[in-house]
Design an enzyme around this catalytic site. Structure first.
Site, PDB file in Angstrom:
ATOM      1  CD  GLU A 132      39.325  45.607  28.939  1.00 40.60           C
ATOM      2  OE1 GLU A 132      38.360  46.383  29.048  1.00 40.60           O
ATOM      3  OE2 GLU A 132      39.232  44.379  29.138  1.00 40.60           O
ATOM      4  CG  ASP A 198      38.356  43.545  46.423  1.00 42.06           C
ATOM      5  OD1 ASP A 198      39.018  44.255  47.191  1.00 42.06           O
ATOM      6  OD2 ASP A 198      37.230  43.876  46.003  1.00 42.06           O
ATOM      7  CG  ASP A 200      35.332  46.583  50.350  1.00 45.54           C
ATOM      8  OD1 ASP A 200      35.326  47.290  51.375  1.00 45.54           O
ATOM      9  OD2 ASP A 200      34.814  46.947  49.287  1.00 45.54           O
TER      10      ASP A 200
END
Length: 549
Positions: A132, A198, A200
């Site tokens: 995808e 991730d 951040d």
């Protein structure tokens, strides 16, 4: 920096789905280029580490390693591609306009290498065809469940749609475009995806003092450096993963893509377990103590402490000056276990309000000598409790703060490497973990800078025309054994090839590093495939053998 799918104004599902583009026409004397980021790290040994010739991996189907139209060659493959590089001017604002994005995709984005990375080989397979892709369009519409059998078709749709960014999702059991026409809807499910993480910097706003929100600087980037070091070694040493790609997010963080086949095939419960293993700092910004670990220390925690101790001294105490004001002092004292010691520290710091964070941290040990219990048994207990409390403080201020939800599910989407951050204009380039201490996010080039570098290179390296069959061309004819002027370079076989646009820019070392990473990954994939064939009693065909009917 959220790595999850954005919350756009309009989400476009397959009800308004973009059809597959028609098969592109053969390219006429096409050349290709990619671009790279500004901090020019020495990445020359990344290909050597793979112990395999890159040409053998990337050029199985053709002799040219060219992906994008050169500034001197017209692109006949994509009618919408730009003409032979009319100079593209940089936008005046930090963001990226549509024309600049189009120039980047058509000239610099490494579509072929992205395909080989996600396809785990050079020949098209379901690993890529059932993957995808999700596009954030210029009007903020969000287009999901897109899939492409080849890199050419992906490139064609991206040039047509010109998204501000795009994200990569899982490999599904069937083509994501077909999910609504399946007789059995339950048969459409995610089956594989890289294990991702991730980091951040907004998750560090509670403890970083130099910047907040989307702003970053060299000082607070050290939090990302710490996190990469701790997470990377844990994934390699504790879980045995080898193919870990770290990518700068383009603004204030970094993403990890664990690409080993064993990682890609992990179900959600295993992903949650690994995320839980790596998660240590828990609780929101208003909560108290965020690190509560058992003793004796787990080997992963003990190893992390050794990695993080130098950063605590340099980053937390010096650069961030984390215990300067009274509020910061109160938080530090709340993490210490001994009341009499806390009272002595408070008294000393109140009498010297300008005392540095480094000195305040040293005060803990110096005052402990006179403020812990005089009873030997209780003193030993108090000393042990203080040592453990200080370890917890080091971890609370330095240990990685992960968005664990990103890692727990196959269906999560993550921003693609090498896209442009729409706010900063910086390219999301790979980070060489071996040189992570030298990575400077503020030196990563913007897309405008890269296009300017191409223009400047072309101005300083005028193409020498050559005549082939009575027509004027630029560079050397395809397959020519002789040099073609300053815009051509010899390939691995000594033949001239047209210089790709990315090779004219500061993006080159990053794409070279990406190629080296893919080479190592593909080498292992081939070895696994051969082993599987051997175990199944299948004899691979011998090169050159014919088949008669």
């Amino acid at each position: 920096m959220s790595s999850t799918a954005p919350s756009p104004k309009q989400e476009v599902d397959s009800d308004i789905e973009v059809p597959d583009a028609p098969t592109p026409q053969p390219e006429q004397n096409g050349t290709h280029g990619e671009t790279e980021a500004e901090p020019k790290p020495d990445l020359s040994d990344s290909t050597a580490k793979a112990d395999v010739k890159l040409e053998d991996l990337f050029n199985d189907d053709d002799d040219e390693d060219e992906e994008f139209p050169d500034s001197s060659a017209a692109d006949t493959k994509f009618q919408s591609s730009p003409p032979p590089m009319a100079e593209v001017s940089a936008p005046s604002r930090p963001g990226v306009d549509e024309e600049t994005m189009y120039a980047f995709y058509s000239r610099l984005f490494p579509f072929r290498y992205l395909f080989q990375w996600l396809n785990h080989g050079v020949k098209p397979s379901p690993d890529f065809a059932n993957r995808e892709f999700a596009f954030t369009l210029q009007n903020d519409a969000y287009l999901r469940y897109q899939a492409f059998p080849t890199s050419d078709l992906l490139r064609r749709d991206i040039l047509r749609l010109n998204p501000s960014r795009f994200e990569i999702g899982p490999v599904y059991s069937t083509n994501p475009r077909d999910r609504k026409i399946l007789r059995n809807a339950s048969s459409f499910k995610p089956v594989a995806k890289e294990l991702v993480f991730d980091i951040d910097l907004t998750d560090y706003d509670e403890i970083r003092t130099c910047c907040t929100k989307a702003n970053i600087c060299e000082k607070c980037w050290q939090f990302v450096t710490m996190a990469i070091k701790v997470i990377d070694v844990a994934l390699r040493d504790d879980f045995g993963f080898e193919h870990i790609l770290w990518v700068y997010s383009g603004r204030r963080g970094a993403h990890a893509w664990v690409c080993d086949q064993s990682a890609r095939n992990l179900p959600d419960d295993r992903r949650r377990a690994i995320a839980g293993y790596l998660e240590l700092v828990r609780g929101g910004s208003q909560s108290g103590k965020k690190v509560n670990i058992k003793r004796p220390l787990h080997p992963h925690i003990a190893r992390s402490l050794e990695i993080l101790k130098p950063y605590f001294a340099n980053t937390i105490l010096t650069d961030q000056a984390a215990f300067t004001n009274s509020e910061q002092e109160d938080k530090l004292l709340s993490l210490l276990p001994n009341k009499s010691l806390n009272a002595a520290l408070r008294k000393k710091w109140d009498s010297a309000p300008d005392r540095s964070s480094t000195n305040k941290w040293a005060d803990i040990d110096s005052l402990a000598k006179t403020n812990l219990s005089n009873d030997a048994k209780n003193r030993n207990s108090d000393t042990k409790a203080l040592l453990e409390a200080k370890q917890d403080i080091v971890l609370e201020y330095t240990y990685p703060r992960l968005d664990a939800e990103v890692s727990k599910k196959l269906i999560h989407l993550l921003k693609s490497p090498f896209v442009v951050h729409p706010g900063t204009g910086r390219v999301c380039v790979p980070i060489d973990v071996r040189r992570v201490d030298r990575f400077d996010p503020l030196s990563v080039p913007t897309v405008s800078q890269l296009l300017s570098e191409i223009n400047e290179w072309d101005r300083s390296h005028p193409v020498e025309p050559s005549v082939e069959n009575g027509t004027t061309t630029t560079g050397a004819p395809e397959g020519s054994e002789i040099g073609g002027g300053p815009s051509s370079v010899p390939d691995a076989n000594g033949r001239a090839r047209r210089l790709q646009d990315y090779e004219k820019t500061s993006l080159k070392p990053y794409i070279d590093y990406f190629r080296g990473f893919i080479a190592g990954l593909l080498k292992e994939e081939r070895a696994v495939k051969r082993e599987r064939e051997d175990n199944e009693g299948v004899t691979p065909p011998v090169a050159g053998d014919g088949m008669e009917f």
